[in-house]
Scaffold this active site. Structure first.
Site, PDB file in Angstrom:
ATOM      1  N   LYS A   1     -21.783  16.370   8.148  1.00 62.87           N
ATOM      2  CA  LYS A   1     -20.621  16.590   8.954  1.00 62.87           C
ATOM      3  C   LYS A   1     -20.599  14.967  10.125  1.00 62.87           C
ATOM      4  CE  LYS A   1     -17.667  18.823  11.672  1.00 62.87           C
ATOM      5  NZ  LYS A   1     -16.762  19.256  10.465  1.00 62.87           N
TER       6      LYS A   1
ATOM      7  N   SER B   1       0.694  -1.511  -0.111  1.00 59.99           N
ATOM      8  CA  SER B   1      -0.065   0.857   0.110  1.00 59.99           C
ATOM      9  C   SER B   1       1.197   1.916   0.147  1.00 59.99           C
ATOM     10  CB  SER B   1      -0.610  -0.227   1.569  1.00 59.99           C
ATOM     11  OG  SER B   1      -2.021   0.929   0.837  1.00 59.99           O
TER      12      SER B   1
END
Length: 336
Positions: free
Chosen positions: A222, A170
Site C-alpha cells: 500500500k 508525450s
C-alpha cells in the site's frame, strides 16, 4: 297693538298648513340630490369602463402586432439560417494548449463534449486541432485519442488535422497521433513517446534527522511509493510493470494512428523528442506548416469556427496561480 283669540287660532292653522308643505319640499330636494349623485356615479363608472375597454383593446392590438412581428422575424431568420447552412462551409478549430489531466487546461471530459458539438454541424468540412502541450495524464490522453478515432470512423470524409505549435510531446503527441494528418513547424518539439514516474527516497534523511515515520497500512504494497519508506524489490518490479504496460499502450496508439508512415528507429519509442524536421523524416508528422497556411491552403472558402471549453473566471485564476499543483503532484504516473 291687540289681537283676538280667533286670530291666534287662524295663525296656528296657517302654521300647521305650511309645515307639511315645507317637509314635502325638503324631501323632494333630497330625492333629486340622490338621483343626481346616482346619475353622476353611473356616468363616471361608464366612463371608467370605456377607458378600461379602450386600454385592453390597445393592449391586445399591440400584443397581436408583436406576435406577428416575432413570427415574421423568426421565419426570416430561419430562412437566412437555412440559406447560410446551404451555402457556408465550416472548418472547426480546436485549440489544445497546456497540460493534460484533471484540473488542467486539457481535460478529457471537456474535449470529448467539444468534439460532439463540432460534429453537429451539417456543413463541417474539416477539423483542425492546434496542439501545444508538453503532455500529462495518459488516461486523459487516451480518452481524447479514442474520441478522435471514433469520430474519424463515423465521418471518414471529414479530415482531422493536427498542427503543432511549440510542442506535441508525450501525451500531446499521444492525442495528435489519432489525427489523419499532423503538421508542425521546423523547430517544433515532437515525440517523447515514453512514460515517467518521478519521486525521491528520503529514508536516509529521516535517519540523519532522527525522525521515525509511523505508517499503518493494510496490504503490504500500500505504501510502496512512500518516499520515507525504503522501496521493496517487489514494489519496484510491480511499478515498472505498470509503466511498461502504459508505454506499450502509447506505442500501440501511435502505430495505429500513423500506420505505414511511421519509420521505426532505435530511439523513436525511447522517450526522445525530435524537431519538426527530424519528426517528418521518421514519419511522426506529415509535413511542415502553420495553422494559418494550412487553413488557407486546405479550406480557403470555409468559415473558421473556434471551439474551446468555457472556463469559469475563478477557475482561470486558480489555474493561473497553480492551485491545481496538488492534483499534479498526486499523479504518480504521467506521460512526460
Amino acid at each position: 297693538m291687540s289681537w283676538t283669540e280667533e286670530q291666534d287660532k287662524k295663525n296656528a292653522m296657517d302654521t300647521i298648513t305650511e309645515a307639511p308643505e315645507s317637509i314635502e319640499l325638503q324631501e323632494q330636494n333630497e330625492t333629486d340630490s340622490k338621483l343626481w349623485l346616482l346619475l353622476e356615479k353611473t356616468l363616471n363608472e361608464s366612463l371608467i369602463e370605456k377607458r378600461r375597454a379602450r386600454r385592453w383593446k390597445i393592449f391586445f392590438r399591440l400584443t397581436t402586432l408583436v406576435i406577428i412581428l416575432a413570427i415574421v422575424g423568426g421565419t426570416i431568420g430561419k430562412m437566412t439560417l437555412d440559406t447560410n447552412s446551404l451555402n457556408d462551409k465550416e472548418v472547426a478549430i480546436i485549440p489544445m494548449r497546456g497540460v493534460i489531466g484533471a484540473g488542467s487546461e486539457i481535460q478529457a471530459s471537456e474535449y470529448v463534449s467539444l468534439l460532439d458539438d463540432v460534429y453537429k454541424s451539417t456543413n463541417l468540412q474539416g477539423v483542425v486541432i492546434e496542439m501545444n502541450s508538453p503532455g500529462g495524464s495518459p488516461v486523459h490522453s487516451g480518452i481524447i485519442y479514442d474520441a478522435i478515432r471514433q469520430k474519424e470512423e463515423l465521418y471518414p470524409a471529414i479530415p482531422v488535422i493536427v498542427v503543432v505549435e511549440d510542442m506535441a510531446a508525450s501525451g500531446g503527441y499521444y492525442i495528435a497521433s489519432a489525427a489523419d494528418e499532423i503538421y508542425a513547424d521546423k523547430a517544433s518539439l515532437v515525440g517523447s513517446i515514453g512514460v515517467i514516474s518521478a519521486g525521491w527516497d528520503a529514508t536516509e534523511l529521516m535517519e540523519k534527522l532522527g525522525v521515525e515515520r509511523r505508517t499503518f497500512i493494510s496490504g503490504r504494497n500500500k505504501n510502496f511509493l512512500d518516499p520515507f519508506v525504503p522501496m521493496s524489490k517487489e514494489g519496484k518490479e510491480k511499478w515498472q510493470a505498470v509503466l511498461d504496460e502504459t508505454h506499450k499502450q502509447f506505442i500501440h496508439a501511435v502505430e495505429i494512428g500513423r500506420g505505414d508512415r511511421l519509420k521505426i528507429t532505435d530511439d523513436i519509442f525511447s522517450g526522445m523528442i525530435f524537431t519538426g524536421v527530424q519528426a517528418q523524416k521518421i514519419g511522426l508528422i506529415d509535413g511542415l506548416s502553420s495553422a494559418h497556411d494550412l487553413l488557407q491552403e486546405r479550406f480557403p472558402d470555409a468559415t473558421q469556427v473556434i471551439y474551446a471549453p468555457q472556463q469559469d473566471p475563478w477557475e482561470k485564476v486558480a489555474k493561473k496561480f497553480g492551485v491545481e499543483f496538488a492534483t499534479q503532484l498526486l499523479s504518480a504516473a504521467r506521460l512526460q
